[in-house]
Motif scaffolding. Sequence first.
Motif, mmCIF file in Angstrom:
data_model
loop_
_atom_site.group_PDB
_atom_site.id
_atom_site.type_symbol
_atom_site.label_atom_id
_atom_site.label_comp_id
_atom_site.label_asym_id
_atom_site.label_seq_id
_atom_site.Cartn_x
_atom_site.Cartn_y
_atom_site.Cartn_z
ATOM 1 N N ALA A 56 27.471 -4.656 -4.690
ATOM 2 C CA ALA A 56 28.539 -5.465 -5.275
ATOM 3 C C ALA A 56 29.833 -5.185 -4.529
ATOM 4 C CB ALA A 56 28.693 -5.140 -6.758
ATOM 5 N N PRO A 57 30.795 -6.108 -4.599
ATOM 6 C CA PRO A 57 32.093 -5.845 -3.952
ATOM 7 C C PRO A 57 32.748 -4.600 -4.535
ATOM 8 C CG PRO A 57 31.891 -8.158 -4.602
ATOM 9 C CD PRO A 57 30.751 -7.444 -5.234
ATOM 10 N N PHE A 58 33.522 -3.914 -3.715
ATOM 11 C CA PHE A 58 34.268 -2.737 -4.158
ATOM 12 C C PHE A 58 35.695 -2.892 -3.669
ATOM 13 C CE2 PHE A 58 35.813 1.638 -3.878
ATOM 14 C CZ PHE A 58 35.419 2.145 -5.101
ATOM 15 N N GLY A 59 36.587 -3.279 -4.569
ATOM 16 C CA GLY A 59 37.960 -3.570 -4.171
ATOM 17 C C GLY A 59 38.031 -4.832 -3.327
ATOM 18 N N ASP A 60 39.094 -4.920 -2.535
ATOM 19 C CA ASP A 60 39.295 -6.122 -1.716
ATOM 20 C C ASP A 60 38.582 -6.068 -0.378
ATOM 21 O OD1 ASP A 60 40.952 -7.270 -3.642
ATOM 22 O OD2 ASP A 60 42.749 -6.290 -2.824
ATOM 23 N N ASP A 61 38.289 -4.874 0.111
ATOM 24 C CA ASP A 61 37.721 -4.768 1.457
ATOM 25 C C ASP A 61 36.605 -3.733 1.548
ATOM 26 O OD1 ASP A 61 39.214 -2.540 1.070
ATOM 27 O OD2 ASP A 61 40.405 -2.707 2.905
ATOM 28 N N GLY A 62 35.868 -3.577 0.420
ATOM 29 C CA GLY A 62 34.788 -2.608 0.416
ATOM 30 C C GLY A 62 33.549 -3.131 -0.277
ATOM 31 N N ILE A 63 32.502 -2.320 -0.267
ATOM 32 C CA ILE A 63 31.234 -2.687 -0.894
ATOM 33 C C ILE A 63 30.591 -1.424 -1.455
ATOM 34 C CG2 ILE A 63 30.023 -2.481 1.332
ATOM 35 C CD1 ILE A 63 28.124 -4.712 0.360
ATOM 36 N N GLU A 64 29.955 -1.552 -2.613
ATOM 37 C CA GLU A 64 29.259 -0.424 -3.218
ATOM 38 C C GLU A 64 27.759 -0.682 -3.183
ATOM 39 O OE1 GLU A 64 30.269 2.287 -6.881
ATOM 40 O OE2 GLU A 64 29.253 0.485 -7.624
ATOM 41 N N PHE A 65 27.013 0.343 -2.781
ATOM 42 C CA PHE A 65 25.559 0.261 -2.710
ATOM 43 C C PHE A 65 24.944 1.214 -3.718
ATOM 44 C CE2 PHE A 65 26.919 -1.139 1.469
ATOM 45 C CZ PHE A 65 26.092 -2.228 1.716
ATOM 46 N N ASN A 66 23.860 0.767 -4.322
ATOM 47 C CA ASN A 66 23.089 1.601 -5.241
ATOM 48 C C ASN A 66 21.616 1.456 -4.860
ATOM 49 O OD1 ASN A 66 23.067 3.238 -7.847
ATOM 50 N ND2 ASN A 66 21.597 1.620 -8.326
ATOM 51 N N ILE A 67 21.016 2.536 -4.366
ATOM 52 C CA ILE A 67 19.610 2.508 -3.939
ATOM 53 C C ILE A 67 18.822 3.428 -4.856
ATOM 54 C CG2 ILE A 67 18.016 2.881 -2.016
ATOM 55 C CD1 ILE A 67 21.675 2.713 -1.217
ATOM 56 N N THR A 68 17.713 2.937 -5.396
ATOM 57 C CA THR A 68 16.869 3.739 -6.282
ATOM 58 C C THR A 68 15.456 3.819 -5.732
ATOM 59 O OG1 THR A 68 16.293 1.818 -7.648
ATOM 60 C CG2 THR A 68 18.202 3.122 -8.325
ATOM 61 N N LEU A 69 14.818 4.944 -5.967
ATOM 62 C CA LEU A 69 13.457 5.208 -5.508
ATOM 63 C C LEU A 69 12.665 5.773 -6.675
ATOM 64 C CD1 LEU A 69 11.487 5.452 -3.014
ATOM 65 C CD2 LEU A 69 12.377 7.785 -2.751
ATOM 66 N N ASP A 70 11.450 5.244 -6.908
ATOM 67 C CA ASP A 70 10.668 5.612 -8.090
ATOM 68 C C ASP A 70 9.910 6.930 -7.945
ATOM 69 O OD1 ASP A 70 11.551 3.460 -9.487
ATOM 70 O OD2 ASP A 70 9.750 2.247 -9.230
ATOM 71 N N ARG A 114 18.821 12.639 -9.542
ATOM 72 C CA ARG A 114 17.444 12.333 -9.939
ATOM 73 C C ARG A 114 17.382 12.260 -11.446
ATOM 74 N NH1 ARG A 114 17.887 15.164 -5.540
ATOM 75 N NH2 ARG A 114 16.838 14.316 -3.695
ATOM 76 N N VAL A 115 16.993 11.082 -11.941
ATOM 77 C CA VAL A 115 16.956 10.830 -13.377
ATOM 78 C C VAL A 115 15.617 10.211 -13.731
ATOM 79 C CG1 VAL A 115 18.040 9.619 -15.304
ATOM 80 C CG2 VAL A 115 19.459 10.448 -13.408
ATOM 81 N N SER A 116 14.904 10.831 -14.665
ATOM 82 C CA SER A 116 13.605 10.297 -15.131
ATOM 83 C C SER A 116 12.671 9.995 -13.964
ATOM 84 C CB SER A 116 13.824 9.044 -15.986
ATOM 85 O OG SER A 116 14.624 9.337 -17.109
ATOM 86 N N SER A 117 12.509 10.967 -13.084
ATOM 87 C CA SER A 117 11.609 10.853 -11.924
ATOM 88 C C SER A 117 12.044 9.788 -10.937
ATOM 89 C CB SER A 117 10.161 10.582 -12.379
ATOM 90 O OG SER A 117 9.690 11.654 -13.173
ATOM 91 N N LYS A 118 13.312 9.400 -10.962
ATOM 92 C CA LYS A 118 13.845 8.449 -10.001
ATOM 93 C C LYS A 118 14.952 9.113 -9.190
ATOM 94 C CE LYS A 118 12.944 3.971 -12.160
ATOM 95 N NZ LYS A 118 13.531 2.666 -12.519
ATOM 96 N N THR A 119 15.028 8.739 -7.921
ATOM 97 C CA THR A 119 16.114 9.200 -7.063
ATOM 98 C C THR A 119 17.151 8.095 -6.959
ATOM 99 O OG1 THR A 119 14.602 10.579 -5.770
ATOM 100 C CG2 THR A 119 16.717 10.031 -4.759
ATOM 101 N N SER A 162 0.818 -1.215 0.000
ATOM 102 C CA SER A 162 0.000 0.000 0.000
ATOM 103 C C SER A 162 0.851 1.264 0.000
ATOM 104 C CB SER A 162 -0.932 0.015 1.214
ATOM 105 O OG SER A 162 -0.183 0.081 2.421
ATOM 106 N N THR A 163 2.105 1.149 0.464
ATOM 107 C CA THR A 163 2.978 2.317 0.499
ATOM 108 C C THR A 163 4.235 2.114 -0.338
ATOM 109 O OG1 THR A 163 4.037 1.474 2.525
ATOM 110 C CG2 THR A 163 2.182 2.990 2.802
ATOM 111 N N ASN A 164 4.227 1.111 -1.215
ATOM 112 C CA ASN A 164 5.406 0.797 -2.002
ATOM 113 C C ASN A 164 5.718 1.907 -2.993
ATOM 114 O OD1 ASN A 164 7.287 -0.433 -3.894
ATOM 115 N ND2 ASN A 164 6.726 -2.377 -2.935
ATOM 116 N N ARG A 165 6.917 2.454 -2.910
ATOM 117 C CA ARG A 165 7.358 3.526 -3.801
ATOM 118 C C ARG A 165 8.466 3.066 -4.736
ATOM 119 N NH1 ARG A 165 5.782 8.671 -2.144
ATOM 120 N NH2 ARG A 165 3.844 8.497 -0.990
ATOM 121 N N GLY A 166 8.634 1.755 -4.913
ATOM 122 C CA GLY A 166 9.664 1.262 -5.816
ATOM 123 C C GLY A 166 11.069 1.496 -5.284
ATOM 124 N N LEU A 167 11.275 1.208 -4.006
ATOM 125 C CA LEU A 167 12.582 1.372 -3.381
ATOM 126 C C LEU A 167 13.373 0.075 -3.536
ATOM 127 C CD1 LEU A 167 14.424 3.204 -1.641
ATOM 128 C CD2 LEU A 167 13.331 2.195 0.375
#
Length: 276
Positions: free
Chosen positions: A56-70, A128-133, A46-51
Amino acid sequence: GIAPGANASAPEGSPTPAPASNASAAMVGWPRVGKASNISLEHDESTNRGLRLSYAPFGDDGIEFNITLDHNSWLGFGFSQGSVVSMTGDGKGADVFTCSDGVVRRYWVTGLSLNGWGVEVPGAQCSRVSSKTILRFNRSLAALSAEQVAVTPGDSQQLIWAHGGDGTTTQMYHGRGGRGGIDLDLSTGTISKMFKPSGPLVLIFHIFFMCLAWGCLLPLGAVIANRFRLGRWFLLHKRIQITGWVLQLIGVGFAVLYCQLKSAHLRNYHTWIGFA
């Protein structure tokens, strides 16, 4: 929820060693970070906004996050602690990244609101690209200071999120339905829906006691004093008024508890009028 106010501070500028138990995610022997795309972070349709979350791994000891919102909004994402969804890490602190007004900042959160400017995250993206954050950042697996939460692939990690309404691009109180959290193993991608403390029952108690006090007893005591000055009317008036006063204090107590569990303090006209 995530909102400007008090009880938060920026991570320390000069990292200091964190406790060994909180910084061991990058040590040899721990499972490696997996890779996943478009994981839904919201469970309430009922409150889903497409989040959605990708990582994915980032180098040997890191991580990369990508969060999108519609939709176009400020967006917050963080790493918390404890067994229930909590933006304070059950009092231990949460490591939060926000995308607001085109800038990604990092906060150490110990209360129900953010304070100050946080620390700007180098190389991160808030766009913000094409109404997405889009919120994109990378970080080390280990906690580099006592005001960070380590990433622990192989164990369930409490991930929390919050966002504003469509068109609200400056960080502020998220409102109802604009927050949540999941448990996610960042090695296997296994998801668990986290328990959130119950708030509605507390709210019902608040409504019950306030209605009983202000809708029944306090007006009744005033009517007796104004219209029925017979016999021991003053004693009856006093007892009814005192009872109503005590019950409204109980109602206020439940209101404060509800704000602690499900909302934030003094965020709308109702709370300010009640406080006055």
